[in-house]
Design a protein around this motif. Structure first.
Motif, PDB file in Angstrom:
ATOM      1  N   VAL A 126      32.336  42.741  33.527  1.00 29.77           N
ATOM      2  CA  VAL A 126      33.279  41.642  33.725  1.00 29.77           C
ATOM      3  C   VAL A 126      32.686  40.607  34.671  1.00 29.77           C
ATOM      4  O   VAL A 126      32.850  39.396  34.480  1.00 29.77           O
ATOM      5  CB  VAL A 126      34.615  42.188  34.265  1.00 29.77           C
ATOM      6  N   ALA A 127      31.976  41.077  35.689  1.00 30.61           N
ATOM      7  CA  ALA A 127      31.355  40.147  36.644  1.00 30.61           C
ATOM      8  C   ALA A 127      30.316  39.269  35.952  1.00 30.61           C
ATOM      9  O   ALA A 127      30.189  38.071  36.264  1.00 30.61           O
ATOM     10  CB  ALA A 127      30.707  40.943  37.782  1.00 30.61           C
ATOM     11  N   ASP A 128      29.575  39.851  34.990  1.00 31.02           N
ATOM     12  CA  ASP A 128      28.603  39.056  34.244  1.00 31.02           C
ATOM     13  C   ASP A 128      29.291  37.969  33.422  1.00 31.02           C
ATOM     14  O   ASP A 128      28.794  36.836  33.328  1.00 31.02           O
ATOM     15  CB  ASP A 128      27.780  39.956  33.321  1.00 31.02           C
ATOM     16  N   GLY A 174      46.633  33.001  36.033  1.00 30.17           N
ATOM     17  CA  GLY A 174      46.729  34.297  36.690  1.00 30.17           C
ATOM     18  C   GLY A 174      46.120  35.452  35.921  1.00 30.17           C
ATOM     19  O   GLY A 174      46.273  36.611  36.316  1.00 30.17           O
ATOM     20  N   ALA A 175      45.427  35.177  34.806  1.00 30.09           N
ATOM     21  CA  ALA A 175      44.811  36.257  34.035  1.00 30.09           C
ATOM     22  C   ALA A 175      43.678  36.887  34.833  1.00 30.09           C
ATOM     23  O   ALA A 175      42.929  36.195  35.537  1.00 30.09           O
ATOM     24  CB  ALA A 175      44.285  35.721  32.716  1.00 30.09           C
ATOM     25  N   ASP A 176      43.551  38.198  34.736  1.00 30.87           N
ATOM     26  CA  ASP A 176      42.481  38.872  35.464  1.00 30.87           C
ATOM     27  C   ASP A 176      41.151  38.669  34.748  1.00 30.87           C
ATOM     28  O   ASP A 176      41.080  38.158  33.632  1.00 30.87           O
ATOM     29  CB  ASP A 176      42.793  40.360  35.651  1.00 30.87           C
ATOM     30  N   ALA A 177      40.082  39.087  35.410  1.00 33.27           N
ATOM     31  CA  ALA A 177      38.742  38.854  34.878  1.00 33.27           C
ATOM     32  C   ALA A 177      38.511  39.585  33.570  1.00 33.27           C
ATOM     33  O   ALA A 177      37.817  39.076  32.678  1.00 33.27           O
ATOM     34  CB  ALA A 177      37.699  39.272  35.920  1.00 33.27           C
ATOM     35  N   THR A 212      40.717  40.258  31.187  1.00 33.78           N
ATOM     36  CA  THR A 212      41.382  39.510  30.123  1.00 33.78           C
ATOM     37  C   THR A 212      40.612  38.243  29.781  1.00 33.78           C
ATOM     38  O   THR A 212      40.498  37.855  28.614  1.00 33.78           O
ATOM     39  CB  THR A 212      42.825  39.175  30.530  1.00 33.78           C
ATOM     40  N   ARG A 213      40.051  37.585  30.814  1.00 30.19           N
ATOM     41  CA  ARG A 213      39.258  36.379  30.580  1.00 30.19           C
ATOM     42  C   ARG A 213      37.996  36.708  29.774  1.00 30.19           C
ATOM     43  O   ARG A 213      37.574  35.934  28.911  1.00 30.19           O
ATOM     44  CB  ARG A 213      38.897  35.731  31.918  1.00 30.19           C
ATOM     45  N   ALA A 214      37.407  37.867  30.050  1.00 26.29           N
ATOM     46  CA  ALA A 214      36.230  38.273  29.286  1.00 26.29           C
ATOM     47  C   ALA A 214      36.587  38.485  27.818  1.00 26.29           C
ATOM     48  O   ALA A 214      35.827  38.115  26.914  1.00 26.29           O
ATOM     49  CB  ALA A 214      35.644  39.552  29.886  1.00 26.29           C
ATOM     50  N   SER A 215      37.753  39.078  27.572  1.00 29.23           N
ATOM     51  CA  SER A 215      38.208  39.281  26.202  1.00 29.23           C
ATOM     52  C   SER A 215      38.452  37.940  25.510  1.00 29.23           C
ATOM     53  O   SER A 215      38.088  37.753  24.341  1.00 29.23           O
ATOM     54  CB  SER A 215      39.499  40.114  26.201  1.00 29.23           C
ATOM     55  N   ALA A 216      39.031  36.985  26.240  1.00 27.59           N
ATOM     56  CA  ALA A 216      39.279  35.655  25.672  1.00 27.59           C
ATOM     57  C   ALA A 216      37.962  34.956  25.341  1.00 27.59           C
ATOM     58  O   ALA A 216      37.842  34.282  24.307  1.00 27.59           O
ATOM     59  CB  ALA A 216      40.100  34.823  26.644  1.00 27.59           C
ATOM     60  N   ALA A 217      36.972  35.128  26.205  1.00 22.36           N
ATOM     61  CA  ALA A 217      35.673  34.491  25.967  1.00 22.36           C
ATOM     62  C   ALA A 217      35.038  35.013  24.682  1.00 22.36           C
ATOM     63  O   ALA A 217      34.487  34.235  23.883  1.00 22.36           O
ATOM     64  CB  ALA A 217      34.753  34.745  27.158  1.00 22.36           C
ATOM     65  N   GLU A 218      35.118  36.320  24.454  1.00 26.39           N
ATOM     66  CA  GLU A 218      34.537  36.878  23.234  1.00 26.39           C
ATOM     67  C   GLU A 218      35.269  36.392  21.991  1.00 26.39           C
ATOM     68  O   GLU A 218      34.656  36.174  20.937  1.00 26.39           O
ATOM     69  CB  GLU A 218      34.535  38.406  23.297  1.00 26.39           C
ATOM     70  N   LEU A 219      36.590  36.238  22.079  1.00 27.26           N
ATOM     71  CA  LEU A 219      37.334  35.730  20.919  1.00 27.26           C
ATOM     72  C   LEU A 219      36.871  34.316  20.582  1.00 27.26           C
ATOM     73  O   LEU A 219      36.666  33.985  19.404  1.00 27.26           O
ATOM     74  CB  LEU A 219      38.835  35.738  21.208  1.00 27.26           C
TER      75      LEU A 219
END
Length: 467
Positions: free
Chosen positions: A406-408, A430-433, A435-442
């Motif tokens: 997630v940090a990467d 307010g999304a955690d890291a 969830t943001r990683a999941s959004a980035a992959e989508l």
């Protein structure tokens, strides 16, 4: 229970009235309809289609057959019908077939009432004990459903002609209750004939005995539509005796399928790891099932059960948690790269039709990509992601996969403001890291499937770059 009548005389004095089981259910159903409550709990997507038909059938006092493919909540609705029975029901104490104290039908109960009169002992049974169920199989016998002579009772000295030698089957033991037969067409024809009297004349006959038991039973059955209507595996007189034939269906909307999966999926709890399923990943899993129901490569005769959506969601979470444990993370959200794990939970639940051997995995993978693209277009759209595509013009490559923490992801988002802005919009404030990683992959996978980015994949690792 101590304040309930314990004898027939006390029952009469209490003013309790006996009513047929269908009338009892009708009364309780009317109360639910008047209060705006559903007849059955935990069933979604049937509010405008199936449930109104079920309400009509119960209010009309009809025996019911549910027609539908696997995984359409037929059994759940049948078992939930016990909620329309009174919570407690008085019976003659010791009765095998729940004899009505005011009108017993079995020989032992009649003899007891004749002997004891108002002192006849009364027992109270809960509504859950007034439900009987049988999965129809080719080896089901009349003895299973209706009854048979008990050789032990004969050995004790009773005559064969004595009614007391009878061992009652499942149907009479559900007297004054609900009896369900699952997969009705699998009953052999001679056994189906044995149900005719139960459905119309409301009695049973055993081995030619001059025994008539006027049963009070609501009979409910389930069947596959193809077996019930096309193959002729149901005898016509039996079909004619069911008052209501209700067709069930799969969820008509993705939102309904998502709600069912969230309701039915087993909670996955691992100490030290908090798992959250983003809404878009739930939609991808549900959309995959919906696309499979429309695919010519998937057998629609066997159906695509909602259980596929449930188990795929569970597998998705399990794979994400496994990844988090390996990377030492305490918060995780499933990503697009976790979708490869769904092959194991999908292949056993769908029948792939292909002219070429070994294409099953390819067909499933294609449907998963289509599901991701549908969700990406609905939630993001290709136009809004133009700035993300431009950010790859510098020739840089972005790596994703199971081994990327997630940090990467956060570091890569910081390097690409356009992608970070789109992820923030998709994930919300307010999304955690994780969830943001999941959004980035989508976003990245959606752009690749939209032919805006190139993707190189090796195993569970992938790289996105400009076209």
């Amino acid at each position: 229970m101590s304040n309930r009548p314990a004898t027939l005389g006390q029952l009469r004095a209490s003013g309790w009235r006996s009513v047929p089981v269908k009338q009892e259910m009708q009364r309780n159903a009317l109360a639910k309809v008047r209060a705006g409550e559903p007849l059955v709990e935990g069933v979604r997507g049937y509010e405008e289609t199936v449930l109104p038909q079920l309400e009509n059938a119960v209010l009309a006092g009809h025996d019911i057959v549910f027609l539908g493919e696997r995984g359409q909540a037929k059994t759940r609705m049948i078992r939930s019908l016990t909620g329309l029975l009174d919570e407690w029901l008085p019976i003659v104490a010791g009765s095998e077939i729940l004899d009505d104290p005011y009108g017993p039908v079995s020989r032992p109960a009649r003899d007891l009432v004749a002997d004891k009169g108002d002192d006849t002992p009364i027992e109270w049974v809960h509504r859950d004990d007034r439900f009987g169920e049988k999965l129809a199989t080719p080896d089901t016998s009349i003895a299973d459903l209706i009854g048979e002579v008990d050789p032990i009772k004969v050995a004790e000295g009773r005559y064969l002609a004595d009614e007391l030698t009878l061992h009652y089957g499942l149907v009479p033991r559900t007297n004054r209750g609900i009896f369900a037969i699952n997969e009705l067409p699998d009953l052999s024809e001679r056994i189906q004939v044995g149900l005719l009297n139960v459905l119309e004349e409301r009695d049973i006959q055993i081995r030619g005995y001059k025994v008539r038991l006027p049963l009070d039973v609501l009979l409910v059955a389930s069947a596959n539509p193809e077996d019930y209507t096309n193959r002729g595996r149901i005898i016509t007189p039996l079909k004619d005796r069911f008052g209501a034939q209700i067709r069930t269906h799969y969820p008509l909307e993705v939102a309904t399928e998502v709600a069912i999966a969230q309701q039915e999926a087993r909670p996955f709890e691992v100490e030290g790891v908090a798992a959250t399923v983003p809404a878009w990943m739930d939609e991808v899993v549900a959309t995959f099932s919906q696309l499979a129901r429309q695919s010519s490569n998937i057998s629609q005769r066997s159906g695509v059960s909602v259980r596929l959506t449930v188990t795929n969601r569970e597998t998705l979470v399990a794979n994400a948690v496994r990844r988090a444990l390996r990377l030492g993370e305490d918060a995780v959200a499933p990503r697009v790269s976790d979708l490869d794990a769904l092959a194991s939970s999908t292949m056993g639940k769908v029948e792939v039709e292909s002219f070429e051997e070994g294409r099953e995995g390819e067909i499933v993978e294609k449907l998963l990509r289509q599901a991701v693209l549908v969700v990406f277009r609905a939630r993001v759209g290709t136009g809004a992601a133009a700035s993300v595509v431009e950010s790859f013009d510098d020739g840089e490559v972005l790596h994703v996969g199971e081994d990327v923490t997630v940090a990467d992801y956060e570091a890569r988002l910081a390097e690409r403001p356009g992608l970070a802005a789109l992820v923030d919009e998709l994930a919300g404030d307010g999304a955690d890291a994780a969830t943001r990683a999941s959004a980035a992959e989508l976003v990245l996978e959606g752009l690749h499937l939209s032919k805006r980015l190139n993707k190189d994949a090796v195993g569970a690792r992938a790289s996105y770059r400009a076209r």
